[in-house]
Scaffold this motif. Structure first.
Motif, short mmCIF file in Angstrom:
data_model
loop_
_atom_site.label_atom_id
_atom_site.label_comp_id
_atom_site.label_asym_id
_atom_site.label_seq_id
_atom_site.Cartn_x
_atom_site.Cartn_y
_atom_site.Cartn_z
N ALA A 1 0.84 -1.21 0.00
CA ALA A 1 0.00 0.00 0.00
C ALA A 1 0.88 1.26 0.00
O ALA A 1 0.57 2.23 -0.68
N LEU A 2 1.98 1.23 0.74
CA LEU A 2 2.88 2.38 0.78
C LEU A 2 3.48 2.64 -0.60
O LEU A 2 3.47 3.77 -1.08
N ARG B 1 2.31 1.81 -3.47
CA ARG B 1 1.24 2.28 -4.35
C ARG B 1 0.95 3.77 -4.09
O ARG B 1 0.85 4.55 -5.03
N GLN B 2 0.86 4.16 -2.80
CA GLN B 2 0.55 5.56 -2.48
C GLN B 2 1.70 6.50 -2.85
O GLN B 2 1.46 7.68 -3.13
N LEU B 3 2.93 5.98 -2.87
CA LEU B 3 4.08 6.82 -3.21
C LEU B 3 4.42 6.77 -4.70
O LEU B 3 5.33 7.45 -5.15
N GLY B 4 3.70 5.91 -5.45
CA GLY B 4 3.98 5.77 -6.87
C GLY B 4 5.30 5.06 -7.14
O GLY B 4 5.98 5.33 -8.13
N HIS C 1 6.90 10.11 6.07
CA HIS C 1 5.49 9.75 5.85
C HIS C 1 4.93 9.31 7.19
O HIS C 1 5.60 8.60 7.95
N GLU D 1 1.47 7.72 9.27
CA GLU D 1 0.13 7.12 9.23
C GLU D 1 -0.85 8.21 9.66
O GLU D 1 -0.68 8.81 10.73
N ARG D 2 -1.82 8.47 8.83
CA ARG D 2 -2.75 9.60 9.02
C ARG D 2 -3.36 9.64 10.42
O ARG D 2 -3.49 10.72 11.02
N VAL E 1 -0.18 9.14 5.09
CA VAL E 1 -0.46 7.95 4.30
C VAL E 1 -1.45 7.06 5.06
O VAL E 1 -1.62 7.22 6.26
N ASP E 2 -2.07 6.15 4.33
CA ASP E 2 -2.99 5.19 4.95
C ASP E 2 -2.46 3.80 4.63
O ASP E 2 -2.82 3.21 3.61
N VAL E 3 -1.56 3.30 5.48
CA VAL E 3 -0.87 2.02 5.18
C VAL E 3 -0.80 1.09 6.39
O VAL E 3 -0.05 0.12 6.38
#
Length: 160
Positions: free
Chosen positions: A75-76, A78-81, A116, A118-119, A154-156
């Motif tokens: 997930a991380l 993916r969120q960071l591209g 980063h 976690e939100r 981030v949401d991971v």
């Protein structure tokens, strides 16, 4: 207990005029946030792990995660591209951060790295993060963490 250490992290916090509390406890090898939360008498969810990770190119980054959660590296990435993100080997993490694993603080790192968070950490009334030495946490307000580090939310999180 033992004397409170002066570290690059606490020097940066003082320089930035961040109010913080100091919490020294007996470090246990591989004890992690379960030990620090027990010793401090605070929820493990409020103890924040500082993880030094790297992407597929070897570029380092810092991830701040609740003590009672794990990071979904998929997930991380993916969120960071990025193609992949993985935790650094201890000696690599130490080279990037300047801190021993188990004493890594997101403040005052040797190299400037993107941070980063976690939100949901930002919703805590107070968080406890490593102060730059094994067995030493600092308690700070999430707003001060944001002011000093400018982390990307981030949401991971994965429940353990």
């Amino acid at each position: 207990m033992s004397k409170t250490p002066s570290t690059p992290a606490t020097r940066l916090l003082r320089q930035q005029k961040v109010p913080y509390t100091e919490h020294v406890y007996r470090y246990e090898e591989h004890g992690g946030t379960a030990v620090s939360s027990r010793e401090l008498g605070v929820p493990e969810h409020a103890v924040v792990k500082t993880l030094v990770m790297e992407d597929e190119t070897g570029a380092p980054l810092v991830v701040l995660m609740h003590g009672d959660r794990e990071v979904s590296t998929k997930a991380l990435a993916r969120q960071l591209g990025k193609k992949t993100v993985q935790i650094c080997k201890p000696e690599v993490a130490q080279r990037h951060s300047g801190y021993l694993v188990g004493g890594t603080s997101p403040f005052g790192t040797r190299k400037a790295m993107p941070v980063h968070v976690e939100r949901t950490i930002l919703e805590l009334p107070k968080l406890y993060v490593n102060g730059g030495s094994r067995g030493f946490l600092v308690g700070i307000a999430p707003a001060d963490l944001v002011r000093v580090l400018s982390p990307v939310p981030v949401d991971v999180a994965i429940e353990q």
